[in-house]
Scaffold this motif. Structure first.
Motif, mmCIF file in Angstrom:
data_model
loop_
_atom_site.group_PDB
_atom_site.id
_atom_site.type_symbol
_atom_site.label_atom_id
_atom_site.label_comp_id
_atom_site.label_asym_id
_atom_site.label_seq_id
_atom_site.Cartn_x
_atom_site.Cartn_y
_atom_site.Cartn_z
ATOM 1 N N GLU A 659 -19.894 -3.623 44.491
ATOM 2 C CA GLU A 659 -19.426 -4.240 43.253
ATOM 3 C C GLU A 659 -19.550 -3.220 42.124
ATOM 4 N N VAL A 660 -18.494 -3.070 41.338
ATOM 5 C CA VAL A 660 -18.508 -2.129 40.217
ATOM 6 C C VAL A 660 -19.298 -2.756 39.067
ATOM 7 N N LEU A 661 -20.368 -2.034 38.624
ATOM 8 C CA LEU A 661 -21.200 -2.533 37.539
ATOM 9 C C LEU A 661 -20.816 -1.914 36.194
ATOM 10 N N GLU A 662 -20.563 -0.576 36.177
ATOM 11 C CA GLU A 662 -20.268 0.118 34.933
ATOM 12 C C GLU A 662 -19.186 1.160 35.177
ATOM 13 N N LEU A 663 -18.361 1.410 34.131
ATOM 14 C CA LEU A 663 -17.359 2.493 34.130
ATOM 15 C C LEU A 663 -17.501 3.232 32.813
ATOM 16 N N PRO A 664 -18.426 4.227 32.728
ATOM 17 C CA PRO A 664 -18.628 4.958 31.458
ATOM 18 C C PRO A 664 -17.326 5.600 31.000
ATOM 19 N N ALA A 665 -17.059 5.528 29.683
ATOM 20 C CA ALA A 665 -15.826 6.082 29.126
ATOM 21 C C ALA A 665 -15.788 7.592 29.311
ATOM 22 N N GLY A 666 -14.629 8.095 29.749
ATOM 23 C CA GLY A 666 -14.435 9.531 29.908
ATOM 24 C C GLY A 666 -15.227 10.136 31.035
ATOM 25 N N ASN A 667 -15.781 9.293 31.912
ATOM 26 C CA ASN A 667 -16.580 9.819 33.014
ATOM 27 C C ASN A 667 -15.799 9.664 34.314
ATOM 28 N N THR A 668 -16.102 10.517 35.252
ATOM 29 C CA THR A 668 -15.412 10.472 36.547
ATOM 30 C C THR A 668 -16.242 9.749 37.600
ATOM 31 N N GLU A 669 -17.293 9.085 37.206
ATOM 32 C CA GLU A 669 -18.156 8.358 38.132
ATOM 33 C C GLU A 669 -18.213 6.885 37.741
ATOM 34 N N ALA A 670 -18.617 6.070 38.680
ATOM 35 C CA ALA A 670 -18.796 4.638 38.451
ATOM 36 C C ALA A 670 -20.150 4.219 39.002
ATOM 37 N N VAL A 671 -20.771 3.231 38.341
ATOM 38 C CA VAL A 671 -22.044 2.684 38.806
ATOM 39 C C VAL A 671 -21.731 1.444 39.653
ATOM 40 N N VAL A 672 -22.154 1.469 40.922
ATOM 41 C CA VAL A 672 -21.855 0.378 41.844
ATOM 42 C C VAL A 672 -23.141 -0.143 42.465
ATOM 43 N N ARG A 673 -23.036 -1.329 43.062
ATOM 44 C CA ARG A 673 -24.178 -1.917 43.742
ATOM 45 C C ARG A 673 -23.709 -2.508 45.063
ATOM 46 N N PHE A 674 -24.417 -2.179 46.163
ATOM 47 C CA PHE A 674 -24.169 -2.826 47.447
ATOM 48 C C PHE A 674 -25.514 -3.164 48.065
ATOM 49 N N GLY A 675 -25.630 -4.427 48.427
ATOM 50 C CA GLY A 675 -26.912 -4.894 48.917
ATOM 51 C C GLY A 675 -27.929 -4.884 47.791
ATOM 52 N N LEU A 676 -29.087 -4.268 48.056
ATOM 53 C CA LEU A 676 -30.119 -4.122 47.043
ATOM 54 C C LEU A 676 -30.079 -2.753 46.378
ATOM 55 N N MET A 677 -29.099 -1.915 46.729
ATOM 56 C CA MET A 677 -29.051 -0.529 46.238
ATOM 57 C C MET A 677 -28.039 -0.416 45.102
ATOM 58 N N LYS A 678 -28.435 0.342 44.079
ATOM 59 C CA LYS A 678 -27.595 0.605 42.917
ATOM 60 C C LYS A 678 -27.497 2.115 42.745
ATOM 61 N N MET A 679 -26.262 2.659 42.616
ATOM 62 C CA MET A 679 -26.105 4.108 42.560
ATOM 63 C C MET A 679 -24.798 4.450 41.851
ATOM 64 N N SER A 680 -24.709 5.748 41.457
ATOM 65 C CA SER A 680 -23.493 6.280 40.834
ATOM 66 C C SER A 680 -22.726 7.085 41.869
ATOM 67 N N VAL A 681 -21.427 6.846 41.957
ATOM 68 C CA VAL A 681 -20.585 7.549 42.918
ATOM 69 C C VAL A 681 -19.333 8.037 42.204
ATOM 70 N N PRO A 682 -18.736 9.161 42.659
ATOM 71 C CA PRO A 682 -17.483 9.633 42.060
ATOM 72 C C PRO A 682 -16.375 8.608 42.269
ATOM 73 N N LEU A 683 -15.469 8.542 41.265
ATOM 74 C CA LEU A 683 -14.353 7.618 41.392
ATOM 75 C C LEU A 683 -13.472 7.960 42.578
ATOM 76 N N SER A 684 -13.446 9.239 42.931
ATOM 77 C CA SER A 684 -12.608 9.641 44.067
ATOM 78 C C SER A 684 -13.123 9.089 45.390
ATOM 79 N N ASP A 685 -14.397 8.647 45.408
ATOM 80 C CA ASP A 685 -14.962 8.074 46.634
ATOM 81 C C ASP A 685 -14.722 6.583 46.738
ATOM 82 N N LEU A 686 -13.984 6.028 45.767
ATOM 83 C CA LEU A 686 -13.722 4.589 45.782
ATOM 84 C C LEU A 686 -12.287 4.318 46.194
#
Length: 800
Positions: A659-686
């Motif tokens: 689930e996408v939690l945050e999309l910082p402006a002008g950033n190439t990464e997104a903050v996502v959560r799956f299960g109990l884990m929360k992490m930042s991943v590049p948009l190209s990996d989505l």
């Protein structure tokens, strides 16, 4: 004496009669009918081990022991030991018994590892094949001494045959010549003399000796004068034959006498084997299970226990279905008081428990559901039934008291100063006298037995005995269930709840006038009514709990069925996926093979023609065309898109949805959560759930070229262990594991890591896997997993 009476009260002889029907030999049947429980635990354990071995054999297809040819030769051995002469059929029975026991020993020795208890029975027997061969040489299949027994006997029997033939030939000639004097043209015998039937009026026509006459006197049976001397000679030869036969039988009897002790031991082994097999077959027929003898600190558990005689009655005598009972007795309990209505099954419960203890002692399986756990009891003592005797001037009460006194004396003999390892069964304890005195006597008796016996089970109608549970923790109540709606007993045994007698209800059901029942209802006291109301309430609560337990069991069964169906569907999907992969691999391999053949054809044409540059260029173009034809078409990229906060997206590298939690402006990464884990991943990996790739932003104009990032500055890809990048190779051979590893590495390339479960074991599989990984081009490095993830039993592979 007292225990023998208990066996009669519990109908043990009747059970032994049923057991005897499963024996294969006369010896085994006799031993089964005379079966007595042993007096030591070691013998019981040995008998149970023999029954287990035979039960295992009977459960295997075409593996049962065959007792063909084994006879009861005990009488012959006893007579031979006394110097008697054995008959031919007795000697033949000894020979066939030796052969039968040899076959049995061979069958057991072939499976000695699985039949240790039966192997011990036949380990020391001797089957004397030389004696068997000698008997078969001298005795034919009819039990007669054969001509092979001695040359003298064979020669003598040839003389006998010749003499007999001469006599018959002479008589036939005489019958033809004197046909007018012959009553019947046949040759007969009177004793050992040959005669012909002569008319009484013509007896002078054929002189000879008259040996007999017909009832009317019209026919005389005459030995003609012409064959008297030959008849005398025939008798002498027959006497010589009998002496030679006795000589042969004497020699064989002496050989049997020499080995009689070994043959008696062999006969005992045959009986033990047949009895063990009969116990196994009876147990198998009963659907019984092997008991385990418990210690004093363990619970007695006899679930779904059935009365074996009632099972026989149901199967062979069209009896009613058997209602099983559950017996579960805590180790601290010493006295069980069973209450409930008459004809409700209290006495049957007593007998069922007593027979179960005796069956386990005698090496029989117990007709109960596994696990069958009960103590080994040195004695089972019972007072069941009416002991009234007019001959001994005993009333019902006196008869019960006399037997109970003998039971107490027997307990003192077993253990004078401690608790006796015995089961005491008392039916209607204290009955037959004034209720108040009988209740007091029963209470004192049960309290005494709580100190003196391992377990006492008593049936009663006295309400005072029901209260002992609340005064002494060694006491427990049980009752037989009564259905108030059908006004009939259910024969189920209930624990922890005292039962109601329901005497008036049963009397009404059995036809007592309603006026009498109504008058009795008015005579009942209020205290007893209050107790019955309380008991009825407890029974209602128990029935409600049982109904809920039944519903829970049904839900559990439905869940298990649903799980089974889902598992089958998952297995079918996996099989289908595997089949599609195999078909795809076969198609690719076929295309590659076809391309190789066409390339080889181009090369041959190039080699066969003149070596010109133009022809070489044409060949190169042809090969490129082949590559274009067989190379799979590149997948068309999905149109790009931008994920939104709260949207569910897919992470192909990790094989997860998030689930996408945050999309910082002008950033190439997104903050996502799956299960109990929360992490930042590049948009190209989505990518979206329907496969759309993230649209890359246009490159910004840089004032100066930024230096290339070194490998050390690139953030390491997070390693997440999932089902897709984990392979279990435990139990596989190294050769098979390499093929599975190749497929697993190809499938886990996107995740960057592969977890291999190979187990610890001898380490050969792990060593082979590590050698394979060291030379694999896609493997960057590998290492053993941390201790909390499997340690030396798991290898983590980092992929390029």
């Amino acid at each position: 004496m007292l225990e023998a009476e208990t066996l009669e009260l519990l109908e043990w002889p009747r059970l032994c009669q049923h057991l005897a029907t499963f024996a294969a030999t006369k010896l085994g049947a006799i031993a089964a009918r005379q079966l007595h429980p042993p007096r030591d635990r070691a013998t019981s354990e040995q008998l149970l081990a023999q029954t287990r071995d035979a039960y295992w054999l009977e459960s295997q297809p075409n593996q049962s022991l065959v007792f063909e040819g084994i006879h009861d030769i005990s009488a012959a051995l006893e007579r031979a030991d006394l110097g008697g002469l054995l008959a031919g059929d007795e000697l033949l029975a000894i020979a066939t018994t030796l052969a039968g026991m040899r076959r049995l020993r061979r069958a057991i020795d072939e499976r000695e590892a699985d039949l240790t208890a039966l192997a011990a029975i036949v380990a020391t027997i001797r089957t004397y094949p030389e004696l068997e061969q000698e008997i078969h040489r001298c005795i034919d299949e009819r039990g007669d001494v054969s001509d092979r027994a001695s040359p003298e006997l064979a020669d003598l029997r040839r003389q006998l045959k010749g003499t007999r033939d001469q006599i018959v030939k002479t008589l036939q000639s005489l019958i033809q010549r004197q046909s007018n004097a012959i009553q019947q043209p046949t040759i007969g015998q009177r004793g050992d003399r040959f005669v012909i039937a002569v008319k009484a009026t013509r007896k002078d026509a054929i002189p000879g000796i008259v040996h007999d006459s017909s009832s009317t006197g019209a026919t005389l049976f005459v030995e003609p004068q012409t064959i008297i001397n030959r008849g005398n000679h025939l008798r002498q030869l027959q006497r010589q034959e009998q002496r030679l036969i006795e000589k042969v039988l004497r020699a064989l009897s002496d050989q049997v006498t020499e080995v009689a002790p070994d043959l008696e031991h062999l006969l005992a082994a045959a009986t033990a084997l047949d009895l063990a097999t009969a116990r196994a077959r009876y147990s198998l027929w009963l659907a019984a299970n092997a008991p385990r003898f418990t210690d004093r600190e363990e619970t007695i558990a006899l679930r779904q226990l059935r009365h074996p005689l009632l099972v026989w009655q149901q199967q062979h005598e069209q009896g009613a279905p058997v209602v099983p009972i559950d017996v579960q007795i805590a180790p601290n309990l010493r006295v069980i008081a069973i209450t409930g209505p008459n004809t409700g099954g209290k006495t049957v419960a007593l007998k069922t428990l007593g027979l179960a203890a005796l069956m386990a002692r005698a090496g029989l399986f117990v007709p109960a559901r596994e696990p069958v756990e009960l103590p080994w009891l040195a004695a089972v003592l019972a007072d069941i039934g009416d002991e009234q005797s007019l001959q001994q001037s005993l009333s019902t009460f006196s008869g019960h008291i006399r037997r109970i006194s003998r039971i107490l004396n027997a307990l003192d003999e077993l253990a004078p100063d401690s608790e006796a390892n015995a089961l005491v069964l008392l039916d209607e304890v204290g009955a037959g006298t004034d209720p108040s005195e009988g209740s007091a006597l029963a209470t004192a008796l049960l309290q005494h037995l709580a100190d003196r016996a391992r377990l006492t089970v008593a049936t009663t109608h006295y309400g005072e005995l029901k209260a002992l549970k609340y005064q002494d923790p060694r006491f427990e109540n049980a009752s037989v269930e009564f259905d108030d709606r059908s006004l009939a007993p259910t024969y189920r045994l209930l624990w922890g709840i005292p039962g109601r007698s329901n005497a008036l209800t049963i009397a009404e059901r059995l036809g007592l006038p309603a006026t009498v029942i109504a008058a009795a209802e008015q005579q009942k006291g209020d205290p007893a009514a209050d107790v019955n109301v309380a008991i009825a309430g407890l029974e209602a609560q128990r029935q409600a709990q049982e109904a809920k337990a039944q519903q829970a069991a049904e839900l559990l069964a439905q869940a298990e069925q649903f799980y089974q169906e889902v598992s089958e569907r998952a297995a079918n999907l996996q099989a289908r996926e595997q089949q599609l992969k195999q078909e795809q691999e076969q198609a690719v391999n076929a295309a590659i093979a076809e391309a190789k053949r066409e390339i080889a054809q181009v090369i041959r044409e190039l080699q066969a023609g003149p070596q010109r540059a133009q022809r070489a260029q044409q060949a190169t173009a042809a090969v490129e065309n082949l590559g274009d034809r067989y190379r799979p078409a590149p997948a068309k990229p999905k149109p790009g898109y931008r994920p939104q906060v709260g949207e569910r997206v897919r992470l192909p590298r990790l094989g997860q949805t998030a689930e996408v939690l945050e999309l910082p402006a002008g950033n190439t990464e997104a903050v996502v959560r799956f299960g109990l884990m929360k992490m930042s991943v590049p948009l190209s990996d989505l990518e979206s759930l329907d496969g759309k790739k993230v649209e890359s932003p246009p490159p910004a104009t840089a004032k100066a070229s930024a230096p290339a990032a070194s490998p050390q500055t690139v953030a390491a890809r997070p390693l997440i262990r999932t089902e897709r990048n984990t392979i279990d190779l435990r139990g596989a051979r190294v050769m098979d594991a390499e093929a599975d590893l190749e497929q697993a590495i190809a499938a886990a390339t996107e995740t960057g890591a592969l977890w291999i479960i190979h187990g610890k074991g001898t380490g050969r599989l792990r060593q082979g896997i590590h050698e394979f990984l060291q030379t694999h081009p896609q493997v960057d490095r590998f290492e053993l997993a941390p201790q909390n993830e499997g340690g030396a039993g798991v290898t983590v592979v980092h992929l390029r």
